[in-house]
Design a protein around this motif. Structure first.
Motif, PDB file in Angstrom:
ATOM      1  N   VAL A 117       0.761  -1.273  -0.094  1.00  0.00           N
ATOM      2  CA  VAL A 117      -0.049   0.126   0.021  1.00  0.00           C
ATOM      3  C   VAL A 117       0.847   1.255   0.040  1.00  0.00           C
ATOM      4  N   ARG A 118       1.880   1.494   1.083  1.00  0.00           N
ATOM      5  CA  ARG A 118       2.816   2.540   1.104  1.00  0.00           C
ATOM      6  C   ARG A 118       3.538   2.769  -0.273  1.00  0.00           C
ATOM      7  N   PHE A 119       4.087   1.636  -1.021  1.00  0.00           N
ATOM      8  CA  PHE A 119       5.074   1.823  -2.092  1.00  0.00           C
ATOM      9  C   PHE A 119       4.076   2.108  -3.400  1.00  0.00           C
ATOM     10  N   ALA A 120       3.006   1.585  -3.256  1.00  0.00           N
ATOM     11  CA  ALA A 120       1.924   1.771  -4.562  1.00  0.00           C
ATOM     12  C   ALA A 120       1.274   3.007  -4.558  1.00  0.00           C
ATOM     13  N   PHE A 121       1.239   3.664  -3.243  1.00  0.00           N
ATOM     14  CA  PHE A 121       0.491   4.955  -3.439  1.00  0.00           C
ATOM     15  C   PHE A 121       0.995   6.044  -4.249  1.00  0.00           C
ATOM     16  N   PRO A 122       2.365   6.311  -4.464  1.00  0.00           N
ATOM     17  CA  PRO A 122       2.880   7.249  -5.455  1.00  0.00           C
ATOM     18  C   PRO A 122       2.637   6.912  -6.844  1.00  0.00           C
ATOM     19  N   ILE A 123       2.635   5.734  -7.158  1.00  0.00           N
ATOM     20  CA  ILE A 123       2.266   5.093  -8.599  1.00  0.00           C
ATOM     21  C   ILE A 123       0.802   5.589  -8.680  1.00  0.00           C
ATOM     22  N   ILE A 124      -0.122   5.346  -7.879  1.00  0.00           N
ATOM     23  CA  ILE A 124      -1.557   5.418  -8.199  1.00  0.00           C
ATOM     24  C   ILE A 124      -1.720   6.876  -8.276  1.00  0.00           C
ATOM     25  N   LEU A 125      -1.282   7.719  -7.372  1.00  0.00           N
ATOM     26  CA  LEU A 125      -1.446   8.941  -7.242  1.00  0.00           C
ATOM     27  C   LEU A 125      -1.025   9.801  -8.783  1.00  0.00           C
ATOM     28  N   ALA A 126       0.147   9.373  -9.100  1.00  0.00           N
ATOM     29  CA  ALA A 126       0.892   9.790 -10.262  1.00  0.00           C
ATOM     30  C   ALA A 126      -0.281   9.557 -11.454  1.00  0.00           C
ATOM     31  N   GLY A 127      -0.797   8.202 -11.577  1.00  0.00           N
ATOM     32  CA  GLY A 127      -1.825   7.889 -12.612  1.00  0.00           C
ATOM     33  C   GLY A 127      -3.055   8.601 -12.480  1.00  0.00           C
ATOM     34  N   THR A 128      -3.815   8.754 -11.427  1.00  0.00           N
ATOM     35  CA  THR A 128      -5.000   9.514 -11.050  1.00  0.00           C
ATOM     36  C   THR A 128      -4.590  10.909 -11.282  1.00  0.00           C
ATOM     37  N   GLY A 129      -3.531  11.459 -10.964  1.00  0.00           N
ATOM     38  CA  GLY A 129      -3.267  12.789 -10.882  1.00  0.00           C
ATOM     39  C   GLY A 129      -3.144  13.319 -12.221  1.00  0.00           C
ATOM     40  N   LEU A 130      -2.486  12.793 -13.249  1.00  0.00           N
ATOM     41  CA  LEU A 130      -2.439  13.051 -14.465  1.00  0.00           C
ATOM     42  C   LEU A 130      -3.948  12.873 -15.205  1.00  0.00           C
ATOM     43  N   VAL A 131      -4.565  11.890 -15.001  1.00  0.00           N
ATOM     44  CA  VAL A 131      -6.136  12.037 -15.642  1.00  0.00           C
ATOM     45  C   VAL A 131      -7.150  13.024 -14.877  1.00  0.00           C
ATOM     46  N   THR A 132      -6.773  13.413 -13.945  1.00  0.00           N
ATOM     47  CA  THR A 132      -7.515  14.360 -13.350  1.00  0.00           C
ATOM     48  C   THR A 132      -7.451  15.790 -14.028  1.00  0.00           C
ATOM     49  N   ILE A 133      -5.967  16.016 -14.233  1.00  0.00           N
ATOM     50  CA  ILE A 133      -5.563  17.163 -14.818  1.00  0.00           C
ATOM     51  C   ILE A 133      -6.138  17.187 -16.244  1.00  0.00           C
ATOM     52  N   LEU A 134      -6.062  16.062 -17.043  1.00  0.00           N
ATOM     53  CA  LEU A 134      -6.262  16.052 -18.418  1.00  0.00           C
ATOM     54  C   LEU A 134      -7.800  15.799 -18.700  1.00  0.00           C
ATOM     55  N   TYR A 135      -8.431  15.427 -17.805  1.00  0.00           N
ATOM     56  CA  TYR A 135      -9.950  15.001 -18.106  1.00  0.00           C
ATOM     57  C   TYR A 135     -10.860  16.184 -18.688  1.00  0.00           C
ATOM     58  N   PRO A 136     -10.695  17.282 -18.411  1.00  0.00           N
ATOM     59  CA  PRO A 136     -11.654  18.374 -18.989  1.00  0.00           C
ATOM     60  C   PRO A 136     -11.123  18.517 -20.582  1.00  0.00           C
ATOM     61  N   LEU A 137      -9.958  18.294 -20.807  1.00  0.00           N
ATOM     62  CA  LEU A 137      -9.589  18.321 -22.147  1.00  0.00           C
ATOM     63  C   LEU A 137      -9.413  16.935 -23.192  1.00  0.00           C
ATOM     64  N   LEU A 138     -10.103  16.169 -22.453  1.00  0.00           N
ATOM     65  CA  LEU A 138      -9.950  14.810 -23.374  1.00  0.00           C
ATOM     66  C   LEU A 138     -11.294  14.805 -24.563  1.00  0.00           C
ATOM     67  N   GLY A 139     -12.157  15.110 -24.344  1.00  0.00           N
ATOM     68  CA  GLY A 139     -13.259  15.031 -25.264  1.00  0.00           C
ATOM     69  C   GLY A 139     -13.743  13.727 -25.271  1.00  0.00           C
ATOM     70  N   GLU A 140     -14.054  13.271 -26.651  1.00  0.00           N
ATOM     71  CA  GLU A 140     -14.545  12.052 -26.846  1.00  0.00           C
ATOM     72  C   GLU A 140     -13.434  10.928 -26.418  1.00  0.00           C
ATOM     73  N   LEU A 141     -12.330  11.244 -26.195  1.00  0.00           N
ATOM     74  CA  LEU A 141     -11.205  10.293 -25.659  1.00  0.00           C
ATOM     75  C   LEU A 141     -11.194  10.071 -24.312  1.00  0.00           C
ATOM     76  N   ARG A 142     -12.077  10.360 -23.367  1.00  0.00           N
ATOM     77  CA  ARG A 142     -12.003  10.556 -22.093  1.00  0.00           C
ATOM     78  C   ARG A 142     -12.051   9.174 -21.733  1.00  0.00           C
ATOM     79  N   ILE A 143     -13.074   8.326 -21.987  1.00  0.00           N
ATOM     80  CA  ILE A 143     -13.196   7.014 -21.698  1.00  0.00           C
ATOM     81  C   ILE A 143     -11.931   5.917 -21.971  1.00  0.00           C
TER      82      ILE A 143
END
Length: 227
Positions: A117-143
């Motif tokens: 859990v401890r070591f996985a957290f930074p990886i999960i944070l990086a993945g979800t953080g990027l999607v959160t930033i890009l989500y409004p800009l993805l349009g039809e490619l969101r899913i």
């Protein structure tokens, strides 16, 4: 064996060098010739040196090669970007299964639940953080992009959870390669969907090619040690 090893490395090096030059000097005309050589060289390298010659691992490399080819033409038709995305998605899924094969079943040295859990957290944070930033800009490619981000994050986590289940060389090579793959895809996504930056092409290609080489070397390190 030396000849069989040196030729694939040369092919890989020529492909990477030419693509870096293409990105730095902004001359995309050579990509059709040189970009496919990157994964062709790595496939030949793995096949020549691997005692196992895993078909599954070769399939993962092939999907990545196919993704490279599709992305060469992405500027001519958006469907080629979708094809590249789908190909790399398939490659990451196969990599996940490969990483599960490239380990021993049980080990007293593997990560404990709290450590995972401890070591996985930074990886999960990086993945979800990027999607959160890009989500409004993805349009039809969101899913599709969200699915891709989920799979590549799982690929990196699977590499992480090999700790203690293989020799240290194999673990670190594959784990660093998986993280660099995430970095490469993140840079590509930021450049495409958020804001373009001048060094994007070179940085994406450099991190991508190093990532793939490390993953192949990590697979070979596990197979040769027999762990």
């Amino acid at each position: 064996m030396q000849v069989r090893r040196d030729l694939p490395v040369l092919i890989f090096a020529v492909g990477v060098s030419a693509e870096l030059g293409t990105a730095i000097f902004d001359y995309p005309g050579h990509s059709l010739i040189f970009k496919p050589l990157i994964m062709i060289g790595l496939m030949a390298y793995y096949y020549a040196l691997s005692p196992a010659r895993s078909r599954l691992f070769l399939v993962a490399l092939f999907f990545c090669w196919l993704g490279d080819v599709f992305l060469i033409f992405q500027s001519t038709d958006p469907l080629f970007f979708i094809g590249g995305l789908a190909s790399f998605l398939a490659g990451h899924i196969v990599y996940i299964f490969c990483y599960r094969q490239l380990q021993i079943i049980t080990s007293s040295k593997e990560l404990l639940g709290s450590q995972k859990v401890r070591f996985a957290f930074p990886i999960i944070l990086a993945g979800t953080g990027l999607v959160t930033i890009l989500y409004p800009l993805l349009g039809e490619l969101r899913i599709p992009v969200m699915i891709y981000a989920l799979v590549i994050t799982l690929m990196a986590l699977t590499a992480l959870f090999r700790y203690g289940r293989t020799n240290s060389k194999s673990f670190f090579l594959i784990f660093i390669g998986a993280v660099l793959f995430m970095v490469s895809d993140s840079l590509l996504a930021i450049n495409k969907f958020h804001h373009a930056f001048s060094a994007a092409g070179a940085l994406v290609m450099l991190t991508y090619s190093v990532a793939q080489f490390l993953i192949v070397e990590g697979a070979l390190a596990h197979e040769k040690k027999g762990d």
